[in-house]
Design a protein around this motif. Structure first.
Motif, mmCIF file in Angstrom:
data_model
loop_
_atom_site.group_PDB
_atom_site.id
_atom_site.type_symbol
_atom_site.label_atom_id
_atom_site.label_comp_id
_atom_site.label_asym_id
_atom_site.label_seq_id
_atom_site.Cartn_x
_atom_site.Cartn_y
_atom_site.Cartn_z
ATOM 1 N N ASN A 145 19.029 -25.968 7.555
ATOM 2 C CA ASN A 145 19.821 -24.857 7.036
ATOM 3 C C ASN A 145 20.722 -25.297 5.891
ATOM 4 O O ASN A 145 20.872 -24.583 4.889
ATOM 5 C CB ASN A 145 20.667 -24.248 8.162
ATOM 6 C CG ASN A 145 19.839 -23.472 9.163
ATOM 7 O OD1 ASN A 145 18.715 -23.059 8.886
ATOM 8 N ND2 ASN A 145 20.400 -23.259 10.344
ATOM 9 N N ARG A 148 18.653 -25.787 2.698
ATOM 10 C CA ARG A 148 18.307 -24.523 2.050
ATOM 11 C C ARG A 148 19.528 -23.921 1.357
ATOM 12 O O ARG A 148 19.431 -23.368 0.255
ATOM 13 C CB ARG A 148 17.736 -23.530 3.058
ATOM 14 C CG ARG A 148 17.324 -22.217 2.388
ATOM 15 C CD ARG A 148 16.662 -21.251 3.344
ATOM 16 N NE ARG A 148 16.245 -20.040 2.639
ATOM 17 C CZ ARG A 148 15.088 -19.879 2.027
ATOM 18 N NH1 ARG A 148 14.204 -20.878 2.029
ATOM 19 N NH2 ARG A 148 14.787 -18.753 1.417
ATOM 20 N N THR A 152 19.792 -23.171 -2.572
ATOM 21 C CA THR A 152 20.090 -21.818 -3.044
ATOM 22 C C THR A 152 21.313 -21.817 -3.948
ATOM 23 O O THR A 152 21.323 -21.189 -5.011
ATOM 24 C CB THR A 152 20.315 -20.869 -1.854
ATOM 25 O OG1 THR A 152 19.141 -20.848 -1.037
ATOM 26 C CG2 THR A 152 20.640 -19.461 -2.315
ATOM 27 N N ALA A 167 22.435 -18.354 4.326
ATOM 28 C CA ALA A 167 21.141 -19.032 4.393
ATOM 29 C C ALA A 167 20.948 -19.539 5.812
ATOM 30 O O ALA A 167 21.775 -20.315 6.324
ATOM 31 C CB ALA A 167 21.080 -20.183 3.390
ATOM 32 N N GLY A 170 15.435 -20.624 7.197
ATOM 33 C CA GLY A 170 14.450 -20.451 6.146
ATOM 34 C C GLY A 170 14.571 -19.174 5.346
ATOM 35 O O GLY A 170 13.734 -18.902 4.484
ATOM 36 N N ARG A 171 15.609 -18.390 5.607
ATOM 37 C CA ARG A 171 15.795 -17.133 4.881
ATOM 38 C C ARG A 171 17.171 -17.118 4.243
ATOM 39 O O ARG A 171 18.112 -17.728 4.740
ATOM 40 C CB ARG A 171 15.656 -15.931 5.823
ATOM 41 C CG ARG A 171 14.279 -15.804 6.449
ATOM 42 C CD ARG A 171 14.141 -14.505 7.254
ATOM 43 N NE ARG A 171 15.077 -14.446 8.355
ATOM 44 C CZ ARG A 171 16.016 -13.507 8.500
ATOM 45 N NH1 ARG A 171 16.168 -12.568 7.576
ATOM 46 N NH2 ARG A 171 16.814 -13.510 9.548
ATOM 47 N N THR A 172 17.272 -16.390 3.132
ATOM 48 C CA THR A 172 18.561 -16.183 2.465
ATOM 49 C C THR A 172 18.793 -14.692 2.358
ATOM 50 O O THR A 172 17.917 -13.944 1.920
ATOM 51 C CB THR A 172 18.569 -16.817 1.070
ATOM 52 O OG1 THR A 172 18.261 -18.214 1.187
ATOM 53 C CG2 THR A 172 19.941 -16.668 0.421
ATOM 54 N N MET A 173 19.973 -14.244 2.782
ATOM 55 C CA MET A 173 20.250 -12.808 2.833
ATOM 56 C C MET A 173 21.678 -12.538 2.384
ATOM 57 O O MET A 173 22.558 -13.397 2.509
ATOM 58 C CB MET A 173 20.018 -12.291 4.257
ATOM 59 C CG MET A 173 20.902 -12.925 5.317
ATOM 60 S SD MET A 173 20.167 -12.954 6.975
ATOM 61 C CE MET A 173 19.353 -14.564 6.923
ATOM 62 N N THR A 178 24.944 -8.192 7.156
ATOM 63 C CA THR A 178 24.217 -9.135 8.008
ATOM 64 C C THR A 178 25.033 -9.435 9.258
ATOM 65 O O THR A 178 26.253 -9.521 9.210
ATOM 66 C CB THR A 178 23.920 -10.428 7.226
ATOM 67 O OG1 THR A 178 22.944 -10.146 6.226
ATOM 68 C CG2 THR A 178 23.394 -11.523 8.126
ATOM 69 N N ASP A 187 16.383 -18.318 14.417
ATOM 70 C CA ASP A 187 16.497 -17.235 13.434
ATOM 71 C C ASP A 187 17.488 -16.223 13.993
ATOM 72 O O ASP A 187 17.122 -15.176 14.526
ATOM 73 C CB ASP A 187 15.130 -16.604 13.199
ATOM 74 C CG ASP A 187 15.111 -15.698 11.979
ATOM 75 O OD1 ASP A 187 16.152 -15.591 11.296
ATOM 76 O OD2 ASP A 187 14.057 -15.096 11.717
#
Length: 338
Positions: A145, A148, A152, A167, A170-173, A178, A187
């Motif tokens: 994490n 990433r 980013t 982040a 594996g995802r960035t939002m 959120t 996740d």
């Protein structure tokens, strides 16, 4: 490692990312009492980053605090936001990462977003991250994490209008809208499913705050009250008596309560206490639809404002920020619903 301030932006060979550590599970190990507690320092967190990333990104790690995020208060969150704002004000960094406990990450990230938006501050990429597993646990997710998040934050800031990011897994939002949905899944966070709707929610809120964002300072007391079948006015009245200037109701369904809660909301609104309604349901907007004496339409007529996108944790921060800015009921309504 080359000190950030020793290099001018125009001559920087690599992007410069500042990692601010605050504790949380990402820095936690299991102690002799069997419980996880933050213990890993900033330098050791930096050392988990892969060599190829460190070869192309100049990373400095700096400790701000070392606490479980559930133990944070507004003063702690403000300290984080102030450090991020100060670091992003000059030209010393290209991106900022904040490592933070997952319990209250969504609140601190939104507060930081509000502070950074104040007065058109220069925007760099600001990314929050953390972990679900402690640093000494098998399959620790913190290093991935953090990598990433640094990757980013080192990118171009062209999309910084999205505000502060999270982040994770594996995802960035976008942080706005959120929320944490799982206590154990790696996740753990879910973004608001309609990104355009979340962006519109953020723009409405920032437009309603004088100066376009939150000045660093103190926030008034805003309490959160969970509603349930058979709930009465006792907790809402107690919040008023304790000096709350705002109350966020975590209502049932799309935003429903009962007649007792409606009466308490009416009394609170008459006393100048702002009331915002969200829902305990994980997915879908909160909105006024039902009547019958205790439904959402009754709450709205009693003076409550609905928060379609933000759930209780983030709605509480936004409401407190609006009240700190001295806005009235009309601006609160516009901030949440337009």
């Amino acid at each position: 490692m080359t000190p950030f301030r020793a290099r001018a932006r125009s001559g920087a060979a690599h992007p410069r990312v500042l990692v601010l550590t605050t504790g949380g599970t990402i820095a936690a190990v299991r102690g002799s009492d069997g419980g996880l507690a933050p213990a890993v320092d900033a330098a050791d967190l930096r050392s988990t980053l892969p060599s190829p990333l460190l070869e192309r990104v100049n990373v400095e790690a700096r400790a701000l605090m070392s606490v479980d995020s559930a133990a944070m208060d507004v003063t702690s969150a403000y300290a984080i936001a102030r450090h991020v704002a100060a670091a992003s004000a000059g030209d010393a960094v290209d991106g900022i990462v904040v490592t933070h406990g997952t319990d209250t990450m969504e609140e601190t990230a939104l507060l930081t977003d509000l502070v950074l938006a104040r007065g058109g501050r220069r925007r760099v990429r600001v990314v929050f991250t953390g972990a679900q597993r402690g640093a000494d646990q098998p399959g620790a997710d913190g290093p991935g994490n953090l990598a990433r998040a640094v990757d980013t934050a080192s990118g171009p800031a062209a999309d910084s209008e999205a505000g502060v990011l999270i982040a994770f897994a594996g995802r960035t939002m976008p942080a706005w809208g959120t929320r944490k949905l799982s206590t154990v899944d790696l996740d753990a966070f879910a973004a608001w499913p309609d990104r355009h709707e979340a962006e519109q929610s953020r723009r409405r809120a920032l437009a309603a705050v004088p100066g376009g964002g939150l000045a660093t300072g103190s926030l008034p007391r805003v309490d959160t009250v969970a509603l349930y079948p058979g709930s009465d006015a006792v907790v809402i009245d107690a919040c008023r008596a304790a000096g709350a200037r705002g109350i966020v109701l975590e209502a049932m369904g799309a935003g429903n309560a009962n007649a007792a809660a409606v009466r308490a909301v009416r009394a609170a609104a008459a006393a100048g206490v702002a009331v915002v309604v969200t829902t305990r349901v994980p997915h879908g907007p909160a909105f006024a639809d039902y009547g019958g004496g205790g439904g959402g339409t009754n709450l709205a007529r009693a003076g409550a404002v609905f928060s379609p996108v933000l759930r209780a944790g983030q709605a509480r921060i936004l409401l407190a920020a609006l009240l700190a800015a001295g806005v009235g009921h009309g601006e609160v309504t516009r901030a949440f619903t337009g």
